[in-house]
Design a protein around this motif. Structure first.
Motif, PDB file in Angstrom:
ATOM      1  N   PHE A 175      34.226  35.355  30.570  1.00 39.11           N
ATOM      2  CA  PHE A 175      34.678  35.845  32.047  1.00 39.11           C
ATOM      3  C   PHE A 175      35.973  34.926  32.197  1.00 39.11           C
ATOM      4  O   PHE A 175      36.100  34.768  33.412  1.00 39.11           O
ATOM      5  N   GLY A 176      36.618  34.624  31.330  1.00 37.56           N
ATOM      6  CA  GLY A 176      37.814  33.698  31.411  1.00 37.56           C
ATOM      7  C   GLY A 176      38.669  34.326  31.931  1.00 37.56           C
ATOM      8  O   GLY A 176      38.887  35.625  31.970  1.00 37.56           O
ATOM      9  N   LEU A 177      39.557  33.476  32.983  1.00 36.57           N
ATOM     10  CA  LEU A 177      40.520  34.380  33.889  1.00 36.57           C
ATOM     11  C   LEU A 177      41.537  34.912  32.989  1.00 36.57           C
ATOM     12  O   LEU A 177      42.108  35.894  33.466  1.00 36.57           O
ATOM     13  N   HIS A 178      41.878  34.313  31.914  1.00 35.65           N
ATOM     14  CA  HIS A 178      43.031  34.906  31.080  1.00 35.65           C
ATOM     15  C   HIS A 178      42.383  35.879  29.849  1.00 35.65           C
ATOM     16  O   HIS A 178      43.317  36.309  29.130  1.00 35.65           O
ATOM     17  N   ALA A 179      41.236  36.097  29.777  1.00 39.11           N
ATOM     18  CA  ALA A 179      40.591  36.786  28.609  1.00 39.11           C
ATOM     19  C   ALA A 179      40.184  38.045  28.819  1.00 39.11           C
ATOM     20  O   ALA A 179      39.832  38.819  28.026  1.00 39.11           O
ATOM     21  N   ARG A 180      40.247  38.374  30.229  1.00 42.63           N
ATOM     22  CA  ARG A 180      39.862  39.817  30.892  1.00 42.63           C
ATOM     23  C   ARG A 180      41.103  40.541  31.404  1.00 42.63           C
ATOM     24  O   ARG A 180      42.082  40.098  31.585  1.00 42.63           O
ATOM     25  N   ARG A 181      41.069  41.835  31.258  1.00 44.87           N
ATOM     26  CA  ARG A 181      41.591  42.798  31.679  1.00 44.87           C
ATOM     27  C   ARG A 181      41.395  43.181  33.254  1.00 44.87           C
ATOM     28  O   ARG A 181      40.141  43.314  33.547  1.00 44.87           O
ATOM     29  N   LEU A 182      42.418  43.264  34.226  1.00 45.02           N
ATOM     30  CA  LEU A 182      41.870  43.979  35.532  1.00 45.02           C
ATOM     31  C   LEU A 182      41.173  45.278  35.340  1.00 45.02           C
ATOM     32  O   LEU A 182      41.733  45.874  34.260  1.00 45.02           O
ATOM     33  N   GLY A 183      40.271  45.558  35.986  1.00 45.41           N
ATOM     34  CA  GLY A 183      39.448  46.771  36.030  1.00 45.41           C
ATOM     35  C   GLY A 183      38.222  46.869  34.650  1.00 45.41           C
ATOM     36  O   GLY A 183      37.678  47.630  34.552  1.00 45.41           O
TER      37      GLY A 183
ATOM     38  N   CYS B  70      33.858  47.900  37.592  1.00 45.14           N
ATOM     39  CA  CYS B  70      34.817  46.986  38.241  1.00 45.14           C
ATOM     40  C   CYS B  70      35.951  47.779  38.531  1.00 45.14           C
ATOM     41  O   CYS B  70      36.495  48.641  37.695  1.00 45.14           O
ATOM     42  N   ALA B  71      36.496  47.991  39.928  1.00 48.16           N
ATOM     43  CA  ALA B  71      37.353  48.675  40.367  1.00 48.16           C
ATOM     44  C   ALA B  71      38.776  48.083  39.538  1.00 48.16           C
ATOM     45  O   ALA B  71      38.834  47.010  38.909  1.00 48.16           O
ATOM     46  N   ALA B  72      39.746  49.017  39.482  1.00 45.38           N
ATOM     47  CA  ALA B  72      40.996  48.701  38.746  1.00 45.38           C
ATOM     48  C   ALA B  72      41.763  47.623  39.357  1.00 45.38           C
ATOM     49  O   ALA B  72      42.667  46.962  38.638  1.00 45.38           O
ATOM     50  N   ASN B  73      41.461  47.209  40.550  1.00 42.30           N
ATOM     51  CA  ASN B  73      42.281  46.174  41.278  1.00 42.30           C
ATOM     52  C   ASN B  73      41.487  44.826  41.448  1.00 42.30           C
ATOM     53  O   ASN B  73      41.590  44.021  42.123  1.00 42.30           O
ATOM     54  N   GLU B  74      40.583  45.014  40.559  1.00 39.95           N
ATOM     55  CA  GLU B  74      39.444  43.596  40.442  1.00 39.95           C
ATOM     56  C   GLU B  74      39.424  42.850  39.105  1.00 39.95           C
ATOM     57  O   GLU B  74      39.754  43.792  37.973  1.00 39.95           O
ATOM     58  N   LEU B  75      38.842  41.812  39.048  1.00 33.45           N
ATOM     59  CA  LEU B  75      38.756  40.965  37.906  1.00 33.45           C
ATOM     60  C   LEU B  75      37.471  40.266  37.841  1.00 33.45           C
ATOM     61  O   LEU B  75      37.367  39.382  39.007  1.00 33.45           O
ATOM     62  N   LEU B  76      36.523  40.611  37.179  1.00 35.58           N
ATOM     63  CA  LEU B  76      34.994  40.015  37.187  1.00 35.58           C
ATOM     64  C   LEU B  76      35.076  38.508  36.780  1.00 35.58           C
ATOM     65  O   LEU B  76      35.910  38.083  35.656  1.00 35.58           O
ATOM     66  N   GLN B  77      34.704  37.670  37.837  1.00 33.21           N
ATOM     67  CA  GLN B  77      34.772  36.239  37.420  1.00 33.21           C
ATOM     68  C   GLN B  77      33.307  35.625  37.796  1.00 33.21           C
ATOM     69  O   GLN B  77      32.491  36.123  38.622  1.00 33.21           O
ATOM     70  N   LEU B  78      32.990  34.594  36.939  1.00 36.60           N
ATOM     71  CA  LEU B  78      31.707  33.961  37.131  1.00 36.60           C
ATOM     72  C   LEU B  78      31.881  32.457  37.633  1.00 36.60           C
ATOM     73  O   LEU B  78      32.471  31.774  36.764  1.00 36.60           O
ATOM     74  N   ASP B  79      31.327  32.096  38.656  1.00 40.53           N
ATOM     75  CA  ASP B  79      31.267  30.527  39.075  1.00 40.53           C
ATOM     76  C   ASP B  79      30.150  29.892  38.659  1.00 40.53           C
ATOM     77  O   ASP B  79      29.163  30.517  38.536  1.00 40.53           O
TER      78      ASP B  79
END
Length: 332
Positions: A243-251, A305-314
């Motif tokens: 779930f890394g911020l820069h490891a995923r693509r939007l959507g 995941c919508a096209a304008n979202e980025l899945l994140q885990l806190d």
């Protein structure tokens, strides 16, 4: 100075010269210059050579520069603080900050440069392909993710450019949209509309049961699991964690089976199973305000995941439970 738009003015013989990104395509008489920054964060002004860009004229003390100084690169004034000038201007008793500061950023990291620089070099300063739009947007201060795609907007073919800003910089989106519109007019074909949409994080929760190798320390396995998942705020794993911020693509969607397969490869994990997986409301921006659903929590096989979202885990929404590994019976 901010790396994208230096707050700098250079005057030669009393005339202001124009700052450009490169000397490519510039004529021998054009009064232009470029700004470069070295590894020690020192900025240098470079002028042309009478082939690409005009050379400096001869003379003494005929080049002057004006620039902004200060440590506030971006954002609003923090509560309880007041701005101060480096020098006391004559005739002024008080200095105040009128609004938020935009366009600035901390020094660019090597990882971000590796993401954006190759595309910018290939584009030669022009915005032609979808990849050019993404690379140019990623190089702007505060941008952490960008995705460009052709789609219909109000029945008209357009480039939809979805951009996600670093947490805490959401208020700068209007200024960013203006910057991208300027780039489209001046460096793009400007034959089609570019619709810039703001992308936001979509926070998730995860309950995971796992069996640990008894020969390994519990704290080491726990830390390795968190690193593999890539939690919010963990800069060390934002490019390698699931779930890394820069490891995923939007959507990009996520699946319980992929989480289990990734965690199963962590050293010291003998067995694992996702027992709860889901998403919070799309309107939530601050993960600290999101309470976990009551147990037993819903367990989805896949997270859309919508096209304008980025899945994140806190970290507050992750539950790791060590259990005994299931056995297949006496004859296993």
């Amino acid at each position: 100075m901010p790396p994208q738009v230096p707050e700098l003015e250079v005057y030669v013989d009393g005339r202001r010269w124009e700052r450009v990104d490169s000397f490519f395509g510039r004529g021998p008489a054009e009064p232009v210059y470029i700004v470069r920054e070295d590894a020690q964060n020192r900025s240098f002004v470079q002028f042309g050579d009478n082939v690409n860009g005009s050379r400096l004229p001869s003379g003494l003390k005929n080049v002057t520069a004006r620039w902004r100084s200060g440590s506030g690169a971006f954002g609003p004034l923090k509560p309880g603080t007041t701005p101060s000038a480096a020098e006391r201007p004559a005739g002024f008793d008080k200095v105040s900050l009128a609004g938020i500061v935009t366009g600035g950023a901390a020094p660019e990291s090597g990882d971000k440069a590796r993401d954006a620089a190759p595309g910018k070099v290939q584009s030669l300063g022009r915005l032609v392909s979808l990849g050019d739009f993404e690379s140019e947007t990623l190089s702007l201060p505060g941008v952490v993710a960008a995705s460009a795609a052709w789609d219909l907007h109000q029945g008209i073919p357009a480039v939809i450019l979805r951009v996600m800003l670093k947490a805490g910089r959401e208020a700068e989106f209007a200024a960013l949209r203006g910057t991208l519109a300027h780039l489209q007019r001046c460096r793009g074909p400007d034959r089609f509309p570019v619709i810039v949409q703001q992308a936001l994080p979509r926070y998730t929760y995860l309950d995971l049961h796992y069996a640990r190798d008894p020969l390994r320390r519990a704290e080491d396995v726990d830390a390795a699991l968190r690193a593999r998942l890539g939690l919010v705020g963990d800069s060390a794993t934002e490019r390698s964690g699931l779930f890394g911020l820069h490891a995923r693509r939007l959507g990009e969607r996520e699946y319980a089976s992929r989480i289990e397969g990734s965690v199963q490869n962590v050293a010291g994990v003998l067995w694992c199973k996702v027992v709860a997986l889901g998403r919070f409301s799309a309107s939530a921006i601050d993960p600290s305000t999101l309470p976990l659903p009551a147990a037993p929590r819903p367990n989805a096989a896949a997270l859309p995941c919508a096209a304008n979202e980025l899945l994140q885990l806190d970290a507050r929404h992750l539950s790791l439970t060590a259990v005994a590994a299931p056995t297949a019976g006496e004859c296993a």
